[in-house]
Design a protein around this motif. Structure first.
Motif, short mmCIF file in Angstrom:
data_model
loop_
_atom_site.label_atom_id
_atom_site.label_comp_id
_atom_site.label_asym_id
_atom_site.label_seq_id
_atom_site.Cartn_x
_atom_site.Cartn_y
_atom_site.Cartn_z
N ILE A 7 0.84 -1.19 -0.02
CA ILE A 7 -0.12 -0.04 0.00
C ILE A 7 0.96 1.15 -0.04
CG2 ILE A 7 -0.43 -0.25 2.60
CD1 ILE A 7 -3.51 1.06 1.79
N LEU A 8 0.79 2.09 -1.13
CA LEU A 8 1.54 3.07 -1.33
C LEU A 8 0.73 4.32 -1.08
CD1 LEU A 8 3.99 2.16 -4.24
CD2 LEU A 8 4.23 1.91 -1.80
N ARG A 88 9.91 2.74 -0.53
CA ARG A 88 9.80 3.88 -0.53
C ARG A 88 10.84 4.42 -1.57
NH1 ARG A 88 7.52 5.01 5.00
NH2 ARG A 88 6.53 7.08 4.83
N ASN A 89 11.33 3.61 -2.04
CA ASN A 89 12.39 4.19 -3.28
C ASN A 89 12.60 2.83 -4.17
OD1 ASN A 89 14.46 2.58 -2.26
ND2 ASN A 89 15.23 4.14 -1.07
N GLN A 172 10.98 10.21 -4.79
CA GLN A 172 11.43 8.78 -4.62
C GLN A 172 10.37 7.94 -4.53
OE1 GLN A 172 14.96 7.95 -2.19
NE2 GLN A 172 15.40 10.10 -1.81
N THR A 173 9.11 8.06 -3.96
CA THR A 173 8.30 6.93 -3.87
C THR A 173 7.36 6.94 -5.06
OG1 THR A 173 8.45 7.21 -1.63
CG2 THR A 173 6.57 5.84 -2.38
N ILE A 177 5.67 3.76 -8.03
CA ILE A 177 4.04 3.30 -8.38
C ILE A 177 4.47 3.14 -10.10
CG2 ILE A 177 1.97 4.60 -9.03
CD1 ILE A 177 2.44 6.31 -6.53
N GLU A 178 5.30 3.95 -10.87
CA GLU A 178 5.54 3.64 -12.03
C GLU A 178 6.36 2.20 -12.19
OE1 GLU A 178 4.33 5.26 -14.52
OE2 GLU A 178 5.78 4.21 -16.12
#
Ligand code: AMP
Length: 211
Positions: A7-8, A88-89, A172-173, A177-178
């Motif tokens: 989950i982001l 996160r990165n 960074q986050t 997603i990409e």
């Protein structure tokens, strides 16, 4: 086979709340990276002091520490888990891909404006149960419903650290997603907590049916 969900979303988008509701629903473990790191920081260990210094400045804790910790936590979840706050990165995402594999990525969207407003009202108990003065207040003012401990504001929920954390999220986050674009489910995080939960369940169901 164990399921691994991510989950982001930006700070205060409700990742922790939604991850914990979903974990119950799907009978998998909720692993909160930020919460784990805060526990270690609160222990006062040497490692904890290093972690606290990064957290208080709103910086990311070094990858060699977080990657080791997350792997240990995932190994304790044989049925699967939902990771909140990791990766996160891109480096952390690649570490995860190499060691575990990821099934679905839930992304909660939220404007910076709402994030800043929400962070101001956020309170937590020393054991990590989260509240919000307006959106998710405790039954008794200033006291945790679950263990009766006094609620407090997080040391990194101060304006300078908030600005830095949102900036890090965008820089960074968002590339993470990409990186997972074919596995992403995007949910509007501005909606009330139960509506977000329902939207996630619906999207997961829809995704399963499409397979
Ligand atoms: P959170 O509770 O998810 O907002 O995380 C609070 C703080 O913990 C962050 O601002 C970072 O300092 C640290 N942190 C949490 N997750 C990570 C991660 N995956 N990598 C590095 N630092 C992290």
């Amino acid at each position: 086979m164990a399921k691994h969900l991510l989950i982001l979303g930006p700070q205060a988008s409700g990742k922790g709340t939604q991850a914990s509701m979903l974990a119950q629903e799907l009978n998998i473990r909720h692993i909160g990276m930020g919460e784990r790191l805060r526990e270690e920081a609160a222990s006062g260990s040497r490692l904890g002091r290093v972690i606290k210094a990064h957290i208080d400045k709103g910086e990311l804790v070094p990858d060699e520490l977080t990657c080791k910790m997350i792997l240990r936590e995932i190994e304790r979840a044989p049925r699967g888990c939902i990771l909140d706050g990791f990766p996160r990165n891109i480096e952390q995402a690649e570490f995860l891909d190499k060691n575990v594999g990821v099934d679905t990525v839930i992304v909660l969207t939220l404007s910076d404006k709402t994030a800043i407003e929400r962070i101001g009202g956020r309170r937590e108990c020393p054991k990590g149960h989260d509240y919000h003065l307006k959106y998710n207040p405790p039954k008794r003012q200033g006291v945790c419903d679950i263990d009766g401990l006094p609620l407090q504001q997080r040391s990194d929920d101060i304006p300078a650290a908030i600005k830095k954390r949102l900036q890090l999220y965008h820089e960074q986050t968002e590339p993470v997603i990409e990186h997972y674009r074919s596995k992403v489910i995007t949910i509007d995080g501005e909606a009330p907590i139960p509506d977000v939960h329902l939207a996630i369940l619906k999207a997961l169901h829809h995704k399963k049916e499409r397979r």
